[in-house]
Design an enzyme around this catalytic site. Sequence first.
Site, PDB file in Angstrom:
ATOM      1  N   ASP A   1       0.850  -1.207   0.000  1.00 46.68           N
ATOM      2  CA  ASP A   1       0.000   0.000   0.000  1.00 46.68           C
ATOM      3  C   ASP A   1       0.882   1.252   0.000  1.00 46.68           C
ATOM      4  OD1 ASP A   1       0.898  -0.598   2.623  1.00 46.68           O
ATOM      5  OD2 ASP A   1      -0.844   0.344   3.565  1.00 46.68           O
TER       6      ASP A   1
ATOM      7  N   HIS B   1       9.635  -0.758   9.288  1.00 50.20           N
ATOM      8  CA  HIS B   1       8.506  -1.693   9.145  1.00 50.20           C
ATOM      9  C   HIS B   1       8.656  -2.552   7.874  1.00 50.20           C
ATOM     10  CE1 HIS B   1       6.431  -0.192  12.586  1.00 50.20           C
ATOM     11  NE2 HIS B   1       6.263   1.014  12.103  1.00 50.20           N
TER      12      HIS B   1
HETATM   13  O1  RIB Z   1       2.302  -0.725  11.059  1.00 47.27           O
HETATM   14  C1  RIB Z   1       3.189  -0.487  10.022  1.00 47.27           C
HETATM   15  C2  RIB Z   1       2.560  -0.786   8.688  1.00 47.27           C
HETATM   16  O2  RIB Z   1       1.461   0.104   8.497  1.00 47.27           O
HETATM   17  C3  RIB Z   1       3.451  -0.581   7.498  1.00 47.27           C
HETATM   18  O3  RIB Z   1       3.145  -1.538   6.524  1.00 47.27           O
HETATM   19  C4  RIB Z   1       3.090   0.799   7.019  1.00 47.27           C
HETATM   20  O4  RIB Z   1       3.374   0.976   5.662  1.00 47.27           O
HETATM   21  C5  RIB Z   1       1.640   0.883   7.332  1.00 47.27           C
HETATM   22  O5  RIB Z   1       0.906   0.332   6.291  1.00 47.27           O
HETATM   23 CA    CA Z   2       2.747  -0.813   4.201  1.00 48.95          CA
END
Ligand code: RIB
Ligand code: CA
Length: 322
Positions: free
Chosen positions: A10, A243
Amino acid sequence: MTTKIILDTDPGIDDAMAILFAEANPDVELVALTTVYGNAEINTSTRNALYLKQRFNFACDVAKGASGPLVRDPVGASVVVHGENGFGDVPLEEPSIEADPRSAHQYIIDTVKASPGEITLVAVGPLTNLALAIEHAPEIASLVKEVVIMGGAFGTHEHTGNVTPFAEANIHDDPHAADIVLTANWPVTVVGLDVTHEAFFSSQYLDTVRDTCGDIGQFMWDISRFYLAFYKERMGVEGCFVHDPSAIAYVINPALFEVRKGPIRVVCDGPAEGMTLQKYRETKHKTDEWKDKPAQNVAIAVNDRALLDLFLDSMTHYASEQ
Ligand code: RIB
Ligand code: CA
């Protein structure tokens, strides 16, 4: 050996970092970006995937996916974290290329069937596309090589949630899809906040990325200004957690992580909706909603310094070859 991945994403600032990491590292073959709503609404996240493909000459396909969750009301785009355009409001030219005509879940089904045992699905957004794929074609469970997910939080090091006290964003966006994906009979590794909150891109580290990684480094630095402002304002830190790139790091070198095995369920409503729970002890209970579900891996520790080295080495090497 090269791992073929479909990256379900995303984009999203940290998604862009993960995408560029996957493209840069020679041990990964980026077969496709399949898009999903989450950090941005679906037309924006798809535009951003196409933008990256065109600007950085990726060979991969792009397929547009789900615009909202399976059951729950949509949470809405994370504008406060990723900006109105998903890339920190850095001005972007509209791409002139188009997505594959198939939906993301159909693309996943077709590609997995065409290359049995070869495709690793890496999901770094809400799990709606993967849930649709496994619901429409349950037979792909045995044909996928592995599923790697950035999402969830299991309480290791007291990391329990980011969008609520007990839920991580990707799982909270579509808990029903997450429960389907995590209980399906395919091998899943979850790279959640337990480890992504243990790795940190400092502001100085990102300056080094800008200074040593050519165009991709400059782009990552540009879009991450907005992200770092959010982290500073919300948490008082100078940098950001790692992340989505952590999921790619797991694909490249799983030995960077310690994992724990056990079945996983997701709380699908109420105040703890989106909470992820792994049963990792062999206890017996009269009622047990984990019993008979497949044991999956949850990452509970990471060699963060080696992860940061891997990320930077991949980017600098790639940039030197452009
Ligand atoms: O919690 C972190 C996630 O949430 C990552 O994938 C960031 O891009 C958001 O989508
Ligand atoms: Ca993400």
